[in-house]
Motif scaffolding. Structure first.
Motif, mmCIF file in Angstrom:
data_model
loop_
_atom_site.group_PDB
_atom_site.id
_atom_site.type_symbol
_atom_site.label_atom_id
_atom_site.label_comp_id
_atom_site.label_asym_id
_atom_site.label_seq_id
_atom_site.Cartn_x
_atom_site.Cartn_y
_atom_site.Cartn_z
ATOM 1 N N GLU A 101 -25.042 -2.290 -17.158
ATOM 2 C CA GLU A 101 -24.983 -3.745 -17.302
ATOM 3 C C GLU A 101 -26.045 -4.207 -18.280
ATOM 4 O O GLU A 101 -27.206 -3.773 -18.217
ATOM 5 C CB GLU A 101 -25.188 -4.423 -15.948
ATOM 6 C CG GLU A 101 -25.008 -5.930 -16.001
ATOM 7 C CD GLU A 101 -25.118 -6.582 -14.636
ATOM 8 O OE1 GLU A 101 -25.129 -7.828 -14.585
ATOM 9 O OE2 GLU A 101 -25.190 -5.845 -13.636
ATOM 10 N N ASN A 148 -15.999 -6.574 -19.733
ATOM 11 C CA ASN A 148 -16.350 -5.161 -19.695
ATOM 12 C C ASN A 148 -15.681 -4.411 -20.834
ATOM 13 O O ASN A 148 -14.649 -4.839 -21.360
ATOM 14 C CB ASN A 148 -15.972 -4.527 -18.349
ATOM 15 C CG ASN A 148 -14.487 -4.561 -18.080
ATOM 16 O OD1 ASN A 148 -13.704 -3.871 -18.718
ATOM 17 N ND2 ASN A 148 -14.081 -5.376 -17.114
ATOM 18 N N VAL A 175 -14.838 -10.227 -3.520
ATOM 19 C CA VAL A 175 -16.119 -9.848 -4.117
ATOM 20 C C VAL A 175 -15.897 -8.932 -5.315
ATOM 21 O O VAL A 175 -16.509 -9.090 -6.363
ATOM 22 C CB VAL A 175 -17.014 -9.145 -3.067
ATOM 23 C CG1 VAL A 175 -18.277 -8.593 -3.717
ATOM 24 C CG2 VAL A 175 -17.365 -10.104 -1.940
ATOM 25 N N ASP A 176 -14.990 -7.964 -5.189
ATOM 26 C CA ASP A 176 -14.747 -6.976 -6.238
ATOM 27 C C ASP A 176 -13.313 -6.460 -6.076
ATOM 28 O O ASP A 176 -12.980 -5.853 -5.064
ATOM 29 C CB ASP A 176 -15.741 -5.819 -6.107
ATOM 30 C CG ASP A 176 -15.604 -4.778 -7.203
ATOM 31 O OD1 ASP A 176 -14.659 -4.861 -8.010
ATOM 32 O OD2 ASP A 176 -16.442 -3.853 -7.249
ATOM 33 N N THR A 177 -12.468 -6.711 -7.070
ATOM 34 C CA THR A 177 -11.056 -6.324 -6.978
ATOM 35 C C THR A 177 -10.769 -4.929 -7.533
ATOM 36 O O THR A 177 -9.610 -4.508 -7.573
ATOM 37 C CB THR A 177 -10.177 -7.338 -7.737
ATOM 38 O OG1 THR A 177 -10.538 -7.328 -9.130
ATOM 39 C CG2 THR A 177 -10.359 -8.747 -7.193
ATOM 40 N N THR A 178 -11.810 -4.204 -7.915
ATOM 41 C CA THR A 178 -11.639 -2.918 -8.613
ATOM 42 C C THR A 178 -10.712 -1.960 -7.873
ATOM 43 O O THR A 178 -9.852 -1.322 -8.477
ATOM 44 C CB THR A 178 -13.000 -2.238 -8.828
ATOM 45 O OG1 THR A 178 -13.879 -3.157 -9.474
ATOM 46 C CG2 THR A 178 -12.854 -0.998 -9.685
ATOM 47 N N VAL A 224 -11.150 -5.830 -1.255
ATOM 48 C CA VAL A 224 -11.809 -6.665 -2.263
ATOM 49 C C VAL A 224 -12.962 -7.470 -1.683
ATOM 50 O O VAL A 224 -13.672 -8.157 -2.412
ATOM 51 C CB VAL A 224 -10.806 -7.612 -2.965
ATOM 52 C CG1 VAL A 224 -9.608 -6.843 -3.488
ATOM 53 C CG2 VAL A 224 -10.375 -8.762 -2.062
ATOM 54 N N ARG A 245 -15.565 -6.176 -0.401
ATOM 55 C CA ARG A 245 -16.794 -5.394 -0.575
ATOM 56 C C ARG A 245 -16.849 -4.852 -1.995
ATOM 57 O O ARG A 245 -15.815 -4.626 -2.633
ATOM 58 C CB ARG A 245 -16.839 -4.229 0.422
ATOM 59 C CG ARG A 245 -16.928 -4.662 1.867
ATOM 60 C CD ARG A 245 -16.908 -3.467 2.802
ATOM 61 N NE ARG A 245 -18.000 -2.543 2.518
ATOM 62 C CZ ARG A 245 -18.108 -1.324 3.046
ATOM 63 N NH1 ARG A 245 -17.170 -0.882 3.877
ATOM 64 N NH2 ARG A 245 -19.127 -0.554 2.749
ATOM 65 N N ALA A 246 -18.047 -4.625 -2.501
ATOM 66 C CA ALA A 246 -18.219 -4.119 -3.859
ATOM 67 C C ALA A 246 -17.886 -2.634 -3.928
ATOM 68 O O ALA A 246 -18.087 -1.886 -2.969
ATOM 69 C CB ALA A 246 -19.654 -4.351 -4.327
#
Length: 296
Positions: free
Chosen positions: A17, A103, A237-240, A273, A275-276
């Protein structure tokens, strides 16, 4: 306990980052660095295992530090890595730069592209033993095609998550019991960009479950009618890892019937999603059951 055979990729994700992207030839100090286990094959294997499936992963890693770490992580999640090959080619990795709210990603397939059709022939017993076979497109196309052929030979349903997006040969589509794309991947898989997604789904009646993010997922029945499984309302929080969770859950719950499996898969994806992290955010069966109880 569903016996799931996953044929797919294993990567290490290296995430940096920074305040902004470096210019050509420029060196910047970054803000943070982290490494995460990844690869769509490994992610989906972990998702299925956490949801109670007996999972075997058929893939390839390098004889290097990342390969050792990834094998240890998978084993810790209860995934059978007895058919995870090692090669002198470096373990696959993704380098991800986060900056300016966006990103940039470079993926080096490495050992994942060393998984060849003949390796699947050597592991044919795994196809005999499975209840369902799950694959993605981060290993060579010829390997995916061979996986579909072996699944068909032994009468096992072949689930294909066509990601990354790739035009698929008709012979592979014919052997696929269920294709699990998003809207973009569906158009690419059928090589018909710009078409209406509902019309595209009807080209494979009874064999497409398409994800649409917060809207949930759609399934095209054999008669051409669409079944909509609504998404679950959560604080994202995080859709990865949502897509990989959906696919792993779909395989884990396959014996319950497609519409029931889709409902559980959408719930698991929604929970992931909150949680990271991709694998770290994937829910256990107990967590999923608790969520469904609370939302009943």
């Amino acid at each position: 306990m569903t016996r799931v055979l996953v044929v797919g990729s294993v990567n290490m994700d290296l995430v940096v980052e920074a305040e902004r992207y470096p210019r050509l030839g420029e060196t910047l100090f970054g803000k943070r660095f982290a490494s995460y286990p990844g690869g769509k094959g490994a992610n989906q294997a972990v998702a299925a295992a956490r949801l109670g499936a007996q999972v075997t992963l058929l893939g390839c890693v390098g004889r290097d530090m990342f390969g050792s770490q990834l094998k240890e992580t998978l084993q810790g999640e209860g995934v059978d890595i007895g058919r995870l090959r090692e090669t002198d080619v470096a373990t696959g990795l993704a380098t991800i730069t986060l900056a300016e709210g966006d990103n940039a990603i470079v993926v080096v397939p490495g050992a994942n592209h060393e998984l060849l059709p003949q390796h699947l022939n050597q592991d044919e017993q795994a196809f005999r033993d499975a209840d369902v076979v799950l694959a993605q497109m981060e290993v060579p196309l010829a390997t995916v095609e061979r996986a579909a052929e072996l699944a068909q030979r032994h009468g096992k349903p072949f689930l294909l998550n066509p990601a990354p997006a790739h035009p698929l040969p008709p012979s592979l589509l014919e052997r696929t019991a269920l294709l699990t794309p998003n809207e973009h991947e569906l158009a690419q898989a059928l090589d018909e960009r710009g078409g209406d997604w509902q019309a595209l789904m009807r080209k494979l009646p009874g064999r497409v479950a398409m994800t649409r993010g917060k809207d949930g997922a759609y399934f095209c029945r054999a008669d051409g009618s669409l079944h909509h499984q609504p998404g679950f309302v959560v604080s994202a929080v995080d859709t990865t890892g949502a897509g990989d969770t959906f696919n792993g859950a779909l395989a884990a719950f396959w014996p319950q019937g497609l519409e029931a499996a889709m409902a559980l898969a959408c719930a698991a994806a929604a929970l992931s999603v909150t949680r990271a992290g991709a694998q770290s955010g994937m829910p256990t069966l107990a967590a999923l059951q608790q969520m469904l109880k609370e939302q009943a």
